[in-house]
Design an enzyme around this catalytic site. Structure first.
Site, PDB file in Angstrom:
ATOM      1  N   THR A  57       0.950  -1.239  -0.121  1.00 32.86           N
ATOM      2  CA  THR A  57      -0.011   0.135   0.202  1.00 32.86           C
ATOM      3  C   THR A  57       0.660   1.245   0.098  1.00 32.86           C
ATOM      4  OG1 THR A  57      -0.269  -0.192   2.373  1.00 32.86           O
ATOM      5  CG2 THR A  57      -1.790  -1.107   1.127  1.00 32.86           C
ATOM      6  N   GLY A  58       2.179   1.225   0.092  1.00 33.25           N
ATOM      7  CA  GLY A  58       2.788   2.284  -0.002  1.00 33.25           C
ATOM      8  C   GLY A  58       2.862   2.931  -1.453  1.00 33.25           C
ATOM      9  N   GLN A  60       5.136   4.154  -3.616  1.00 32.99           N
ATOM     10  CA  GLN A  60       6.018   3.718  -4.857  1.00 32.99           C
ATOM     11  C   GLN A  60       5.096   2.156  -5.184  1.00 32.99           C
ATOM     12  OE1 GLN A  60      10.274   3.565  -3.284  1.00 32.99           O
ATOM     13  NE2 GLN A  60      10.377   5.405  -4.334  1.00 32.99           N
ATOM     14  N   GLU A 137      17.701   0.399  -2.408  1.00 31.83           N
ATOM     15  CA  GLU A 137      18.983   0.574  -2.035  1.00 31.83           C
ATOM     16  C   GLU A 137      19.360   0.718  -0.349  1.00 31.83           C
ATOM     17  OE1 GLU A 137      21.201   3.576  -4.780  1.00 31.83           O
ATOM     18  OE2 GLU A 137      19.111   4.246  -4.650  1.00 31.83           O
ATOM     19  N   TYR A 200      18.956  -0.226 -18.898  1.00 33.06           N
ATOM     20  CA  TYR A 200      17.842   0.759 -19.890  1.00 33.06           C
ATOM     21  C   TYR A 200      18.367   1.035 -21.051  1.00 33.06           C
ATOM     22  CZ  TYR A 200      16.062   1.102 -14.917  1.00 33.06           C
ATOM     23  OH  TYR A 200      15.719   0.782 -13.555  1.00 33.06           O
ATOM     24  N   GLU A 250      30.708  -3.966 -14.462  1.00 33.15           N
ATOM     25  CA  GLU A 250      31.631  -2.666 -13.904  1.00 33.15           C
ATOM     26  C   GLU A 250      32.546  -3.088 -12.890  1.00 33.15           C
ATOM     27  OE1 GLU A 250      28.635  -1.318 -10.457  1.00 33.15           O
ATOM     28  OE2 GLU A 250      28.219  -0.768 -12.359  1.00 33.15           O
ATOM     29  N   HIS A 293      27.464   2.997  -6.884  1.00 31.28           N
ATOM     30  CA  HIS A 293      27.154   1.790  -6.401  1.00 31.28           C
ATOM     31  C   HIS A 293      27.786   1.295  -5.054  1.00 31.28           C
ATOM     32  CE1 HIS A 293      25.265   0.467 -10.651  1.00 31.28           C
ATOM     33  NE2 HIS A 293      24.712   1.064  -9.770  1.00 31.28           N
TER      34      HIS A 293
END
Length: 682
Positions: A57-58, A60, A137, A200, A250, A293
């Site tokens: 229900t948040g 985001q 994160e 992306y 990376e 990161h």
């Protein structure tokens, strides 16, 4: 030295430990890992996948559910602890266990803050949800170590993440994560990536080439990933919907090296292997820095980014230096009548400078304290050791000293003790000893102690004292939530003494969970780079690069920011900074970023490289124009906008009447900003 000051100085001059360092397996986890490996098929999501949301229900999660439902994802409801009801026309369950019993989900998307993520993952594991996707994160490192110690004991639940966009089936219209849907198209290419924004860009490139995607899996940017490159490659190998594979890596860790080994073996045993392309971000990143990161740092034992590039190239992956090359490159490879067994390795496309001619940016003396972590001063580290009863004698190093590093093993997904006779942790004199996070106490009978003593050629009488030293380090590591502890020590006259120390602590434990405040109060921002501290206050990761850099960079996403600096260097440019605004670029962050970049008098031109996935390009363009006017900018700005509403954003920039230059091609934009910087610098 006084202690580890000399150790650190010598280590900076000597290449860090390579992947060839001997790793000794000491705790019996092989069978348990095979059990966890049995969960690999759970990654093959599609139209059949029933998705549950934790944190349903948040704000985001609500927005994400609406988008995913409209796209076609089969969502069966969500969890709000202790509450039953309805949200968005879907059931709300009081617990994951209740949801599992009544809705039979195949996967759970975890949309809770970083400080609650581990608990949510553990609840999903207990309910035996087949696939768990954690997007948050700033999940504390020790929380994730605990999660992995649990995952190894079971064979029902597979984890993707944390700190990742998630997993998405373009063919099956199943999104578990927050990927920008307009970029995706059903197709033939499997993609696995550490970086969200680079993934992306990769997706958009394959969509523009008319290839589309089959399944896209995010490894995530944290140091301990629930699903890694090799896991994804195994899925793509067997997936009949996947014709070509793209890997985006990376700096940091050894996952890319393990992927290279797998690719080599795959091409050896397969008559007609699927073509594989790859990219490595952070080729020009300064050593010793965390590049946005949480996992983008090189620890003892990690190969350097260029070694990863070479390893993948030798394995037969076709390498590129920018993700916009992937689409046409893969189209070319798939268009060949047959893929030769030996493959066609090497770089693809028109790239002006090779890997070996790209400028390596070296660390400056102030680059010791960095965003996302805290390194305390040596005397503070030694004081912590004294509190545990360890004998400390800060003095110059001697030839009889040895060196210990207690850190994480990204392959074993556990803590590890690194033992070396070299301050630079050279491979020929170094071993790695992973051990279980559930280890309570080290004594003379512990296999880690036995292996360490044997490697250092210590007498049996020293084993108990060695165990006490390692126990002291382990106590500090767990109690204060460190991510790395390094000491230089000596054994003489039947006793150990530590002569230097360098301790680093995980700041996510403090920032997201409010833990370890006493440790983080030791930070002195007055000793750090002022621009980097200012950027941090605005939620921006900024790294000031050494040298003659004349191009300022502003990028959304750590992986894309690293790749932007790399690609500009390969094209002949010289960057003054790394700057990551975060996954979303707003007018406020753009304005703050411009202010920080232009405070560097070396900057003659600015390169803005934004992928508008979660934020529309027209909104970003508006923010750039407003910020440019508010700050009365005098420095020319080249803007590359790709993604959602890219044409409108480019048009707004072009018609602004300001010294802004809009492009969609990276190479065209790179040529323009390099020429502007050179012209104004002359």
């Amino acid at each position: 030295m006084a202690g580890l000051c000399s150790l650190t100085a010598r280590a900076q001059k000597t290449p860090l430990l390579r992947a060839s360092t001997k790793q000794i397996k000491l705790f019996s986890s092989s069978s348990r890992r095979r059990d966890y490996a049995n969960t690999l098929p759970n990654l093959k999501i599609g139209a059949h996948t029933r998705v549950l949301f934790q944190g349903f229900t948040g704000r985001q999660a609500t927005a994400n559910v609406k988008e995913s439902l409209a796209w076609g994802t089969k969502i069966v409801g969500g969890v709000k602890p202790g509450v039953e009801g309805e949200h968005l026309g879907l059931p709300v369950f009081p617990s994951v266990k209740a949801a599992q019993e009544r809705a039979k989900p195949d996967a759970s998307a975890i949309y809770v803050p970083g400080n609650q993520t581990a608990q949510a993952i553990e609840e999903a594991i207990e309910a035996e949800i087949p696939l768990v996707v954690a997007v948050a994160e700033h999940v504390p490192l020790h929380d994730i170590l605990r999660v992995h110690s649990i995952l190894k004991t079971q064979s029902k639940t597979r984890l993707v993440g944390a700190n990742c966009p998630g997993i998405i089936s373009a063919i099956g219209k199943c999104r578990i994560g927050f990927q920008p849907l307009p970029c995706f198209a059903p197709g033939r290419i499997g993609i696995v990536a550490k970086s969200g924004t680079l993934s992306y860009e990769t997706v958009a490139s394959t969509t523009r080439a008319g290839l589309g995607q089959s399944l896209c899996i995010s490894m995530g940017g944290d140091p301990l990933a629930g699903t890694n490159f090799v896991d994804a490659l195994k899925i793509f190998e067997e997936d009949p919907d996947t014709d070509g594979i793209i890997l985006v890596g990376e700096l940091g860790g050894t996952a890319e090296m393990e992927a290279a080994d797998w690719i080599t073996e795959y091409r050896r045993r397969t008559t007609n292997p699927k073509p594989i392309m790859a990219l490595i971000g952070g080729l020009t990143a300064p050593h010793g820095r965390i590049m946005g990161h949480a996992g983008a740092w090189t620890a003892p034992g990690d190969p350097l980014p260029e070694e990863k590039y070479k390893a993948l190239e030798r394995a037969g992956a076709v390498m590129v230096h920018h993700p916009e090359k992937f689409g046409d490159g893969m189209k070319h490879l798939l268009g060949q009548s047959s893929i030769k067994k030996t493959g066609s390795s090497g770089s693809f496309g028109n790239q002006k400078r090779g890997l070996h001619t790209a400028r390596r940016i070296r660390p400056t003396s102030h680059q010791k304290i960095q965003a996302r972590t805290l390194y305390v001063k040596q005397f503070q580290a030694l004081d912590m050791l004294k509190e545990t009863g360890v004998r400390v004698n800060e003095r110059a190093a001697s030839d009889s000293d040895f060196y210990l590093s207690l850190t994480i093993d990204r392959t074993a997904l556990s803590p590890t003790l690194i033992v070396s006779k070299s301050a630079a942790f050279e491979p020929s004199s170094t071993i790695r000893l992973p051990f279980a996070y559930t280890t309570d106490k080290f004594d003379a009978t512990n296999p880690v102690i036995a292996a360490t003593a044997a490697d250092l050629e210590l007498p049996e009488s020293a084993h108990q004292k060695l165990a006490e030293l390692v126990q002291a380090l382990w106590q500090i590591y767990k109690d204060k939530e460190a991510f790395t502890l390094e000491v230089g020590a000596n054994y003489t006259l039947g006793s150990f003494e530590v002569r230097g120390a360098r301790f680093g602590f995980d700041d996510a434990a403090f920032r997201s969970s409010g833990r370890q405040e006493d440790v983080h109060l030791l930070r002195n921002v007055a000793e750090e780079v002022p621009e980097e501290v200012e950027a941090e206050r605005d939620g921006i990761v900024y790294v000031k690069l050494e040298g003659e850099g004349s191009i300022g960079t502003l990028v959304n996403g750590a992986g894309l920011a690293m790749n932007t600096v790399d690609a500009l260097a390969i094209h002949g440019g010289h960057c003054a900074n790394f700057l990551d605004t975060g996954g979303k670029a707003t007018s406020a962050t753009v304005k703050a970023s411009f202010k920080i970049i232009t405070s560097d008098t070396r900057v003659k031109a600015i390169f803005v490289n934004i992928f508008g996935g979660l934020t529309r390009c027209d909104m970003i363009a508006e923010g750039i124009i407003l910020a440019f006017k508010d700050l009365d900018m005098q420095v020319p700005v080249v803007v590359r906008l790709r993604g959602t509403n890219e044409e409108l954003g480019q048009k707004m920039i072009a018609e602004s009447g300001l010294p802004l230059h809009a492009f969609d091609s990276f190479e065209d934009a790179a040529r323009k900003v390099i020429s502007l910087a050179a012209k104004l610098d002359s």
